[in-house]
Design a protein around this motif. Structure first.
Motif, short mmCIF file in Angstrom:
data_model
loop_
_atom_site.label_atom_id
_atom_site.label_comp_id
_atom_site.label_asym_id
_atom_site.label_seq_id
_atom_site.Cartn_x
_atom_site.Cartn_y
_atom_site.Cartn_z
N ALA A 69 33.05 -31.86 -9.48
CA ALA A 69 34.36 -31.62 -10.18
C ALA A 69 35.08 -30.14 -9.62
CB ALA A 69 34.29 -31.34 -11.75
N LEU A 70 34.16 -29.20 -9.55
CA LEU A 70 34.53 -28.01 -8.86
C LEU A 70 34.80 -28.11 -7.57
CD1 LEU A 70 31.96 -25.74 -10.63
CD2 LEU A 70 34.10 -25.95 -11.25
N ARG A 71 34.38 -29.00 -6.78
CA ARG A 71 34.59 -29.24 -5.27
C ARG A 71 34.43 -27.78 -4.40
NH1 ARG A 71 37.04 -34.48 -4.58
NH2 ARG A 71 37.92 -33.75 -2.42
N PRO A 72 33.34 -27.18 -4.56
CA PRO A 72 33.31 -25.89 -3.62
C PRO A 72 33.34 -26.39 -2.37
CG PRO A 72 31.06 -26.79 -4.34
CD PRO A 72 32.15 -27.62 -5.15
N GLN A 73 33.95 -25.37 -1.54
CA GLN A 73 34.02 -25.31 -0.14
C GLN A 73 32.86 -24.86 0.21
OE1 GLN A 73 37.47 -22.85 1.07
NE2 GLN A 73 37.21 -23.35 3.10
N VAL A 74 32.20 -23.75 -0.16
CA VAL A 74 31.16 -23.12 0.00
C VAL A 74 30.28 -22.49 -1.28
CG1 VAL A 74 30.28 -20.84 1.00
CG2 VAL A 74 32.33 -21.70 2.07
N ALA A 75 28.99 -22.63 -1.20
CA ALA A 75 28.24 -22.36 -2.36
C ALA A 75 27.22 -21.31 -2.00
CB ALA A 75 27.47 -23.49 -2.98
N ILE A 76 26.78 -20.27 -2.75
CA ILE A 76 25.74 -19.60 -2.41
C ILE A 76 24.82 -19.51 -3.62
CG2 ILE A 76 25.05 -17.13 -2.16
CD1 ILE A 76 27.80 -16.63 -0.94
N MET A 77 23.41 -19.79 -3.27
CA MET A 77 22.40 -20.08 -4.32
C MET A 77 21.67 -18.67 -4.35
SD MET A 77 19.71 -23.03 -4.43
CE MET A 77 21.02 -24.57 -4.72
N ASN A 78 21.46 -18.15 -5.51
CA ASN A 78 20.83 -16.99 -5.79
C ASN A 78 19.28 -17.53 -6.29
OD1 ASN A 78 21.43 -18.01 -8.44
ND2 ASN A 78 21.62 -15.87 -9.17
#
Length: 142
Positions: A22-31
């Motif tokens: 639903a957020l449709r991220p273009q880029v994700a960063i996982m901590n």
């Protein structure tokens, strides 16, 4: 959405496919850590999210195995004790209350991932470990 920073270590309980998609991220960063986060279910939810271009990780995830791991240029910190091979299958997540092996001891320099944003919505993500960076244009319609 352009950038998604809210993956909460990449644990399954915080990253349902419905929410991530639903957020449709273009880029994700996982901590994430090497054995905390990057669960296979989370990795599948992120990788199948419509419009995702890239996933960046703070650590290589042993929980992902080769099946869901990002290429090294998108991972800031590899495993501290390099292995000759990476298992194809993810390692099993320890059950709550189970006797688990101690967490890996970090024995080297820690690297970061940096995001530099511009007023026009363009942003650049940089991996300190290898100097790799990539610039992303704002999503259409933003």
């Amino acid at each position: 959405m352009g950038l998604f920073l809210g993956l909460h270590h990449g644990v399954q309980s915080s990253n349902s496919p419905v929410m991530v998609h639903a957020l449709r991220p273009q880029v994700a960063i996982m901590n994430n850590g090497t054995r905390k986060g990057g669960d296979p279910e989370t990795m599948m939810a992120v990788h199948t999210s419509p419009g995702l271009q890239d996933l960046w990780q703070i650590h290589f995830s042993q929980l992902s195995g080769q099946e869901y791991t990002q290429p090294g240029m998108f991972v800031a910190n590899p495993i501290d004790a390099p292995q000759p091979t990476i298992p194809v299958a993810p390692i099993a997540t320890p059950q709550a209350g189970a006797v688990t092996p101690p967490a890996p001891v970090h024995n080297g320099k820690a690297y970061w991932i940096k995001v530099s944003a511009q007023r026009d919505g363009t942003f650049t993500v940089t991996n300190q470990r290898n100097g790799f960076s990539k610039t992303y244009a704002p999503p259409p319609g933003s």
